[in-house]
Design a protein around this motif. Sequence first.
Motif, PDB file in Angstrom:
ATOM      1  N   GLN A  47       0.827  -1.208   0.000  1.00 31.24           N
ATOM      2  CA  GLN A  47       0.000   0.000   0.000  1.00 31.24           C
ATOM      3  C   GLN A  47       0.861   1.257   0.000  1.00 31.24           C
ATOM      4  O   GLN A  47       0.585   2.223  -0.716  1.00 31.24           O
ATOM      5  N   LYS A  48       1.918   1.232   0.790  1.00 32.86           N
ATOM      6  CA  LYS A  48       2.831   2.368   0.847  1.00 32.86           C
ATOM      7  C   LYS A  48       3.537   2.579  -0.491  1.00 32.86           C
ATOM      8  O   LYS A  48       3.668   3.708  -0.979  1.00 32.86           O
ATOM      9  N   ALA A  49       3.967   1.468  -1.102  1.00 29.51           N
ATOM     10  CA  ALA A  49       4.637   1.550  -2.407  1.00 29.51           C
ATOM     11  C   ALA A  49       3.682   2.089  -3.470  1.00 29.51           C
ATOM     12  O   ALA A  49       4.086   2.878  -4.336  1.00 29.51           O
ATOM     13  N   ALA A  50       2.414   1.683  -3.408  1.00 30.36           N
ATOM     14  CA  ALA A  50       1.426   2.149  -4.383  1.00 30.36           C
ATOM     15  C   ALA A  50       1.216   3.661  -4.273  1.00 30.36           C
ATOM     16  O   ALA A  50       1.086   4.367  -5.286  1.00 30.36           O
ATOM     17  N   LYS A  51       1.192   4.182  -3.037  1.00 27.73           N
ATOM     18  CA  LYS A  51       1.031   5.629  -2.838  1.00 27.73           C
ATOM     19  C   LYS A  51       2.243   6.385  -3.382  1.00 27.73           C
ATOM     20  O   LYS A  51       2.103   7.422  -4.037  1.00 27.73           O
ATOM     21  N   ALA A  92       2.408   9.019  -6.676  1.00 30.00           N
ATOM     22  CA  ALA A  92       2.980  10.365  -6.595  1.00 30.00           C
ATOM     23  C   ALA A  92       4.056  10.564  -7.658  1.00 30.00           C
ATOM     24  O   ALA A  92       4.159  11.632  -8.264  1.00 30.00           O
ATOM     25  N   TRP A  93       4.864   9.547  -7.900  1.00 30.67           N
ATOM     26  CA  TRP A  93       5.938   9.641  -8.886  1.00 30.67           C
ATOM     27  C   TRP A  93       5.397   9.780 -10.313  1.00 30.67           C
ATOM     28  O   TRP A  93       6.001  10.457 -11.134  1.00 30.67           O
ATOM     29  N   THR A  94       4.281   9.107 -10.599  1.00 32.77           N
ATOM     30  CA  THR A  94       3.717   9.196 -11.952  1.00 32.77           C
ATOM     31  C   THR A  94       3.241  10.613 -12.269  1.00 32.77           C
ATOM     32  O   THR A  94       3.146  10.998 -13.434  1.00 32.77           O
ATOM     33  N   LYS A  95       2.934  11.390 -11.221  1.00 26.73           N
ATOM     34  CA  LYS A  95       2.464  12.773 -11.410  1.00 26.73           C
ATOM     35  C   LYS A  95       3.564  13.805 -11.176  1.00 26.73           C
ATOM     36  O   LYS A  95       3.321  15.008 -11.261  1.00 26.73           O
TER      37      LYS A  95
END
Length: 251
Positions: free
Chosen positions: A37-41, A45-48
Amino acid sequence: MRFILVPLSIKETMLYCQKTSLPLARSKPRIDDRLAQKAAKTWSAWTKSDVQWKRKIVGWANTAMERISYEEWSLKTIPAKHAHLRRTAEKQPVSVEEIEKHNLDTENIIVEYPGTMLTTAQAMDRLKGLSQKGRSYHNRYFWLSAIGAPLTLPMAALPVIPNLPGFYLLFRAWSHWKALEGAKHLSYLVDDDHLALQDNARLNKLFLEHQESKGTAALKENEIDELAEELGASEMASELHRALKQVQKLK
């Protein structure tokens, strides 16, 4: 849950597990679930992000994930056996331990497949082959990834640049673990006769049309979205697109 077995070509078949209900929630999520879940968040953020090196990493990682075998993605759609038993325990006044001990999990899982393309024996053989290959392969590479990740720790001392090899190996270890859990569950369902094969009319119609008009049984890219929608599994479309691209590259 239900399984959908979709032929990609004469020799290749993709298995998809659709979860029709969620397992009973844990009082405290497992550590791997919390890390995921932390990695997904962080990834979202990195994709944006406007930072160029973060965008490059996202692009590289997306390419790397597309190269992961579709069979691995298939096995990862299958929940771990214990998670499935927790769901079964919701329907019965017994604990998960009692279900396992007394083999009370008697509900068969439906496997939908096209009878025009596969016999019942062929469908079962492919499921058994996927489970056996998955258990051996993902067990080995889980340990290799898990052992390799700590060896990249010296790279964490480098300024600014994150330890990309370490992050990748940790992700691969997690992915292999999920696939291994799926393979073990599939093996249990096959060996203990918990699967009920069901000829699917929509899949039959599609492949009969192929054989009559095109002389081929191969699935087409432009048919995937509509097929997934008609099967009531629209979320399966992305898995089929990935699998078909991989199979076509092997030709």
